[in-house]
Design an enzyme around this catalytic site. Structure first.
Site, PDB file in Angstrom:
ATOM      1  NE  ARG A   1     -16.554 -18.019  -3.233  1.00 29.64           N
ATOM      2  CZ  ARG A   1     -16.118 -16.788  -3.446  1.00 29.64           C
ATOM      3  NH1 ARG A   1     -16.849 -15.911  -4.118  1.00 29.64           N
ATOM      4  NH2 ARG A   1     -14.930 -16.426  -3.001  1.00 29.64           N
TER       5      ARG A   1
ATOM      6  CB  THR B   1     -27.000 -18.952  -1.845  1.00 30.10           C
ATOM      7  OG1 THR B   1     -27.200 -17.559  -2.094  1.00 30.10           O
ATOM      8  CG2 THR B   1     -27.561 -19.726  -3.024  1.00 30.10           C
TER       9      THR B   1
ATOM     10  CB  SER C   1     -26.643 -16.766 -11.465  1.00 28.71           C
ATOM     11  OG  SER C   1     -26.263 -17.528 -10.331  1.00 28.71           O
TER      12      SER C   1
ATOM     13  CG  HIS D   1     -27.865 -17.552  -7.168  1.00 23.77           C
ATOM     14  ND1 HIS D   1     -27.278 -16.601  -7.973  1.00 23.77           N
ATOM     15  CD2 HIS D   1     -27.564 -17.205  -5.893  1.00 23.77           C
ATOM     16  CE1 HIS D   1     -26.649 -15.711  -7.204  1.00 23.77           C
ATOM     17  NE2 HIS D   1     -26.808 -16.049  -5.942  1.00 23.77           N
TER      18      HIS D   1
ATOM     19  CE  LYS E   1     -24.171 -22.951  -3.084  1.00 21.69           C
ATOM     20  NZ  LYS E   1     -23.372 -23.634  -2.063  1.00 21.69           N
TER      21      LYS E   1
ATOM     22  CD  GLN F   1     -22.704 -17.991   4.416  1.00 20.95           C
ATOM     23  OE1 GLN F   1     -22.280 -18.155   5.536  1.00 20.95           O
ATOM     24  NE2 GLN F   1     -22.017 -18.312   3.343  1.00 20.95           N
TER      25      GLN F   1
ATOM     26  CG  ASN G   1     -14.911  -8.468   0.981  1.00 19.46           C
ATOM     27  OD1 ASN G   1     -15.378  -7.985   2.012  1.00 19.46           O
ATOM     28  ND2 ASN G   1     -14.542  -9.728   0.882  1.00 19.46           N
TER      29      ASN G   1
ATOM     30  CE1 TYR H   1     -21.297  -3.997 -11.260  1.00 23.27           C
ATOM     31  CE2 TYR H   1     -22.370  -5.986 -10.486  1.00 23.27           C
ATOM     32  CZ  TYR H   1     -21.241  -5.340 -10.931  1.00 23.27           C
ATOM     33  OH  TYR H   1     -20.073  -6.045 -11.051  1.00 23.27           O
TER      34      TYR H   1
ATOM     35  CB  VAL I   1     -31.414 -10.283 -16.091  1.00 24.31           C
ATOM     36  CG1 VAL I   1     -32.906 -10.094 -16.273  1.00 24.31           C
ATOM     37  CG2 VAL I   1     -30.687 -10.101 -17.414  1.00 24.31           C
TER      38      VAL I   1
END
Lengths: 418, 418
Positions: A101, A145, A180, A183, A186, A209, A241, A256, A328
Site C-alpha cells: 500500500r 484509494t 503511481s 495507485h 488499485k 479511502q 504522521n 513537497y 510527478v
C-alpha cells in the site's frame, strides 16, 4: 455464527479493524502473511509505536475480554490456501486490506512496481475466484484509494459518473488518472471486481479511502499490547504522521513543492466505523458499489499549518520548509470529491481540528526516543529517477545495481488526458 | 539504421506486420517466445493454414528477396533479457503484440485468468521500464483492443472523452467496461502506459483494434512458406474465420444468442498498414495517444448473413443457427465508435463486402481437409462456469481437477455501471 475475514490483519488499519469488528459481535478470522514486517526490515523502517507479534496481540485482546479473533498466517497470493480458507469458513463478509500500500515503495524500481501490481492484482483475483466458487453470497469489502481518481478538473463522484455525450447518456466508471504503480494496482483491482460482479453476481463494496491519520481507536487504546503501527518515514508514513514526528523533534515540517496538493483525509476511528457500516449494509447480489471514504479535504500546506497552530497554542514555534517534489503531480489544482454514501449509512465523522491533533502530537511525544532520524531524513523515492532507500540487503542477494541506471530525468507534460 | 522491434512476431498479426515493415525499409527484429504454439498443443487446436517455424519463415522471406528481419527468441516476461535487447538494439519503435490475446482462454479458470493478466501486464511493465532506461525516445506502438470499452450507451471516442460535469470540464480517459479477464488486462496496460508517458515522458500509441479477419497480406502471399496462422476454433478463432470454416464444411454458422452483438472489424491488410502509419507518424514526447483501429462495424448476425449471401451467389445454401451465448454480454445494444485518427494518417480501408470475403472462403476451401471437426465443435468456454477444452495434459501435470468445482450458475445483472 457471523464470520468476517480480515485479510491484511497485521497492518496499520487491518489490526484495528479486526478488533473493532470483534467488539461489534463478529467472529473475526484475522489473516496476514506478515510481509509488512519484512518490508520494514528491507527498508530499515519501523513503527514509532511498538507493536507486538500477531499471536501476542490476539492473546492481549482475549485478556482484555474482547470478542472472538482467530489468527491465521496465510498469503492471498497462495490461491489454494485462500480458496480452502473461504471454503472452510464460509464468511458473510471479507475485508481485504492485504495489498502492498505504499506509493513510494512501488516507485523504487521495476522489481517493486511489478511486485506491487502482481501481489495486489493477482491476490484480489484469487479472492474473487475463491468467493465465486465457495461463498458466492459473501460481501467483499475491498480497500481502494482516492488516489485512483487523480486530480481531475471536475467533481469526483463515488465510482460512477453519468455522462451526457452527443445527445445520449450512460452511467459509467469514473475515469481514472492514478499517480503511481501502487495507485494503478488499485485501479486494476477495481476493474476486475466490477467485472466479477457483472458476470458472476458477486457483491462488492470498493472503499476509495483517503489518507488516514491517527494512532488509536477505542479498541487499541484498551491495552498497551493492542497498539497498531504508526509510520512516519518517507516510504510508509502518511503526511500528517510525518509532520507530527518532525514537530516533536523540533525539525521543520517538510512540504513537497508548494503544498497545494489537496487530498481527502480521515481519522483512523472513522476507517473502522466505515468498514463496520459497509458490512452492516451489504451490497446487493451482483452489485459493485464504490464509496469515497474520507471526511475532510486539506491541502498538504494546510495540514502543516494545522500542526504549527496546534503547537503555537502551547507556545511552541514550528517551521515549515518546502522541498523539491519527488513526485510527478500537480501542486495547484481543482479538487472536489463527493463522500456522501457513508454519511448516509450513519457515519459520524471525527474532525481533525480540536483535540485529535493534540492527541497525535502527544502519542508521538511519548515515543519520540524511538524516532530513527536517519529514516526521517531518508532521501525520497523519486518518481522519475527511482529509489534511494537502503537496498544493501537486496544488492547482497544479487539484485542488479540500481545506481546509475537511470539517466533520464526529462520532465515532460503529457498532451493527452489533461 | 531504422530499427523496429516486433514483439510477438510469431502470431497471426505479428508475423505479417514484421514482413510489412521489413518490406517498407525498416530493420526488423522479430521477437517471440513461441508460447502460442505451446498453447495450441495444450488446447488441441491448430492453424488451418500450415505455418513454418520462425527460422524457416525468416529464411523463406530472405529467399523471396525481402528486407532485413532478425529473429530472436525471447520472453517479454524476462525483464533482464528484454532490457538487454532494448539497450543493444536502440529501436526507434517497438510494436508490442506479445500478449495472451484470447478472451475465452482467459476465462477457462483462475490459472488462465491470472496467467493472462500477469503475462500481459508485467510484460508491458517490463517494456515500459526498459524503454525508460535505455531508449526513452523510442515510440511504443502497443496493441490494445476495442473490447476495452465494452458497449456503452454513448459514442465511443478514441481513448479520451471531454466531460462536462457540474459546470466544469475535463478531458479524461474514456471509461472502460471490458468483458473478459483478457480484455481487462489490456485496460490495465492502457492505464500503466498512460502513467509512464505522464511521468517519464515516454511516447506511446495504443491501438484499440477491432476483430481482424482475413488470411493474407501482400507480403505473406509472396510464397507458401510465408503464410500466417488462421484460427477457427472457439478459443483462438475470430468469428468471421469460424463462419467461413463452418460454411466450407456445409455446417450451420453458429451465432451466440441473437447475434446483435456489434463490434468493429478490419482486414488483416489494414492492420499492417495501420501499424506502419503509426510508426511513420509517431506520438510526441510524453504523449499517450489512442487510435481506434477498425474500419467497419457489423453485428455477428450481419457477418453470418454476409457469408451466406456470398455463398448464395455460387448457388450454395447456408444455414444460420443460434446457440446459447456462453459469454455474459448484451446481445442488443447501441454501438457507435469513432475511428478517424488512422484515416487522417492516410489509411485506405479494405471493405469486407466484395472479393475479400470470397478470397477467405477460397483459402478455407483450399485447406478444408485440415479442419479438425472436433475442435470446431468443441464446447465453448462459459463466462460463468469456466472452461471445458481438453485439459488432459494439465491434469496429468497435477493441476487441480476443474470439473465439478463450479456450482454457481447465477446470471445476475449488475446495478452499477449500466
Amino acid at each position: 455464527m457471523n464470520t468476517v475475514i480480515v485479510l491484511g490483519a497485521d497492518g496499520y488499519l487491518g489490526w484495528p479493524t479486526s478488533l473493532h469488528l470483534a467488539e461489534h459481535g463478529y467472529n473475526v478470522v484475522a489473516v496476514d502473511n506478515l510481509v509488512r514486517r519484512r518490508w520494514d526490515r528491507e527498508c530499515g523502517t519501523d513503527s514509532l509505536v511498538p507493536i507486538r507479534s500477531m499471536s501476542d496481540r490476539v492473546r492481549a485482546w482475549e485478556h482484555s475480554g474482547g470478542g472472538s479473533i482467530t489468527w491465521r498466517r496465510l498469503d492471498v497470493c497462495d490461491a489454494e490456501a485462500l480458496s480452502l480458507l473461504i471454503a472452510e469458513t464460509k464468511p458473510s463478509a471479507v475485508v481485504h486490506f492485504a495489498e502492498q500500500r505504499s506509493a513510494p515503495f512501488s516507485m523504487i524500481d521495476l522489481a517493486h512496481a511489478a511486485m506491487t501490481q502482481t501481489n495486489n492484482v493477482i491476490g484480489t483475483l484469487n479472492l474473487l475466484y475463491a468467493l465465486h466458487e465457495h461463498a458466492p453470497d459473501c460481501h467483499l469489502v475491498k480497500l481502494g484509494t482516492m488516489g485512483e481518481y487523480g486530480t481531475p478538473n471536475i467533481d469526483i463522484e463515488e465510482g460512477f459518473i453519468t455522462i451526457e455525450h452527443n445527445g445520449r447518456q450512460d452511467t459509467l466508471p469514473f475515469p481514472k488518472v492514478p499517480g503511481s504503480f501502487y495507485h494503478l494496482s488499485k485501479v486494476h483491482d477495481s476493474h476486475n471486481m466490477h467485472f466479477a460482479c457483472r458476470i458472476w453476481g458477486l457483491r462488492a463494496t470498493d472503499l476509495n479511502q483517503g489518507v488516514v491519520y491517527g494512532s488509536e481507536t477505542d479498541e487499541t487504546a484498551r491495552a498497551t499490547g493492542l497498539a497498531t503501527r504508526f509510520d512516519y518515514d518517507t516510504i510508509w508514513g502518511t503526511v500528517l504522521n510525518r509532520f507530527c514526528v518532525q514537530a516533536a523533534l523540533d525539525q521543520p515540517l517538510t512540504v513537497y513543492g508548494s503544498g497545494g496538493q489537496t487530498r481527502g483525509f480521515l481519522d483512523i476511528r472513522d476507517t473502522v466505523a466505515c468498514i463496520r457500516l459497509s458490512i452492516a449494509n451489504p451490497a446487493a447480489v451482483g452489485e459493485y458499489r464504490v464509496f469515497n471514504q474520507f471526511t475532510e479535504q486539506f491541502s498538504v500546506l494546510e495540514l502543516a499549518e494545522l500542526v504549527r497552530d496546534a503547537r503555537a497554542a502551547h507556545g511552541l514555534a514550528t517551521e515549515i520548509s518546502h522541498l523539491p517534489n519527488p513526485r510527478v503531480e500537480k501542486e495547484e489544482h481543482y479538487y472536489h470529491a463527493k463522500h456522501q454514501h457513508l454519511l448516509d449509512l450513519g457515519l459520524e465523522p471525527h474532525a481533525l481540528r480540536g483535540t485529535l491533533l493534540e492527541s497525535i502530537i502527544s502519542t508521538v511525544h511519548q515515543h519520540r526516543s524511538r524516532v530513527n532520524t536517519g529514516v526521517l531524513g531518508m532521501p525520497n523515492v523519486d518518481w522519475q529517477m527511482g529509489g534511494t532507500v537502503n537496498w544493501t540487503q537486496r544488492q547482497q542477494r544479487g539484485s542488479r545495481d540500481l545506481s546509475g541506471r537511470r539517466a533520464s530525468n526529462r520532465r515532460a507534460e503529457t498532451r493527452a488526458g489533461n
